[in-house]
Each structure stands twice: as C-alpha cells, then as structure tokens.
Design an enzyme around this catalytic site. Structure first.
Site, PDB file in Angstrom:
ATOM      1  CG  ASN A 109      -1.816  -1.261   1.194  1.00 45.24           C
ATOM      2  OD1 ASN A 109      -1.735  -2.054   2.114  1.00 45.24           O
ATOM      3  ND2 ASN A 109      -2.589  -1.488   0.140  1.00 45.24           N
ATOM      4  CB  VAL A 134       0.904   6.414   2.636  1.00 45.33           C
ATOM      5  CG1 VAL A 134      -0.132   5.536   3.318  1.00 45.33           C
ATOM      6  CG2 VAL A 134       2.256   6.268   3.316  1.00 45.33           C
ATOM      7  CB  CYS A 135      -2.083   4.087  -1.725  1.00 43.95           C
ATOM      8  SG  CYS A 135      -3.668   3.883  -2.564  1.00 43.95           S
ATOM      9  CB  ILE A 136      -4.517   4.133   3.698  1.00 42.56           C
ATOM     10  CG1 ILE A 136      -4.103   5.487   4.257  1.00 42.56           C
ATOM     11  CG2 ILE A 136      -3.429   3.087   3.903  1.00 42.56           C
ATOM     12  CD1 ILE A 136      -3.793   5.471   5.752  1.00 42.56           C
TER      13      ILE A 136
END
Length: 167
Positions: free
Chosen positions: A81, A88-90
C-alpha cells in the site's frame, strides 16, 4: 481558509506534544510552516517492520481539513500500500466523496474529523496488515501473496537499514 487550517494544525501538534501517542512522533519540518510535518513511525510490534524507524513527510493542503494531507515515506519502504516513490495509499487519505471506481465507500474515505493522530494510527495498522486487494505497489503485493519468504527478506533488510539510519 488557510488561517483556519493553520490554527487547527497548531492545535493538533500541541495535543500530540502534550499527549504523545505510542508508535510515532511528529513535528514541523520548518517552525514557520504548519503545512509540512516530519513524521517518525516506529515499526509496529509483531510485524516485519518491528524495530524499524521510518521517516515520512505529511503535507497538508491549504483547505485542510476539507481535503486530506499527503503522506510520503522518505525512508525506503516496501509495502503493497505504498507506491515505489513512498506515497502512502490508504482509503482515509483519498479525497472525500464517492470512489469513481466503486471500490471504496464514501465513509471509508477522507472525512474532516480525521486528525494527524487518526491518520498515523491507520498507517501503523496498514503496516501490520496490508490490503492487497487494491495495491499501490503491485510488485510488493504480488510478492506478499505469492512469495512471502522473499517479501519478508526484503522488508526485514529495509527495517534493519531504517534502524541504522536513524542514529
């Protein structure tokens, strides 16, 4: 709006300094700019990242808290992720509203009630349990799923290096 954002960010930083949260520390990159924070995340216990110290930069938009900040690791990070460039990919860092691909519900995305603390707790949770359904780093996700020993070896090397680089 940016005056409101500045006051809100000042308050959040003051709260974090008064009541530190286990697992991370946060401060300003430059004392005159409340829109760019330096973050240090301690690798969560019982994960491959345990014992590591991961630096990141959190950049807030002028219309914060209506829109989410961006978080980018400046320490090397290998995780499904986290994009190869460290971003950051959330879900909670995705702009508010409906997901045009229909993957996330609006309630999972950015809401103005989120704080630096809730974001960083989500990032620590992400380190503990990657979401390989929607990877940012496809190579890491594939390796995590299909060749875990190799994935584990890479992460443990990065974690060890991050601990050495902090001092």
């Amino acid at each position: 709006m940016s005056e409101h954002a500045t006051l809100l960010l000042q308050r959040q930083l003051r709260e974090l300094n008064k009541h530190p949260v286990e697992g991370f520390s946060a401060g300003l990159v430059d004392d005159k700019n409340f829109f760019e924070w330096e973050i240090l995340i301690m690798g969560p216990p019982d994960t491959l990242y345990e014992g590591g110290f991961f630096r990141a930069i959190m950049t807030f938009p002028q219309d914060y808290p209506l829109m989410p900040p961006k978080l980018r690791f400046t320490t090397d990070m290998y995780h499904p992720n986290v994009y190869p460039d460290g971003v950051v990919c959330i879900s909670i860092l995705h702009p508010p509203g409906e997901d045009k691909w229909g993957y996330e519900q609006a309630s999972e995305r950015w809401l103005p009630v989120h704080t630096v603390e809730t974001i960083l707790i989500s990032v620590i949770s992400m380190l503990s349990s990657p979401n390989d359904e929607s990877p940012a780093n496809i190579e890491a996700a594939k390796e995590w799923r299909m060749d875990y020993p190799s994935y584990k070896k890479k992460v443990l090397q990065l974690t060890r290096r991050s601990a050495e680089d902090v001092w």
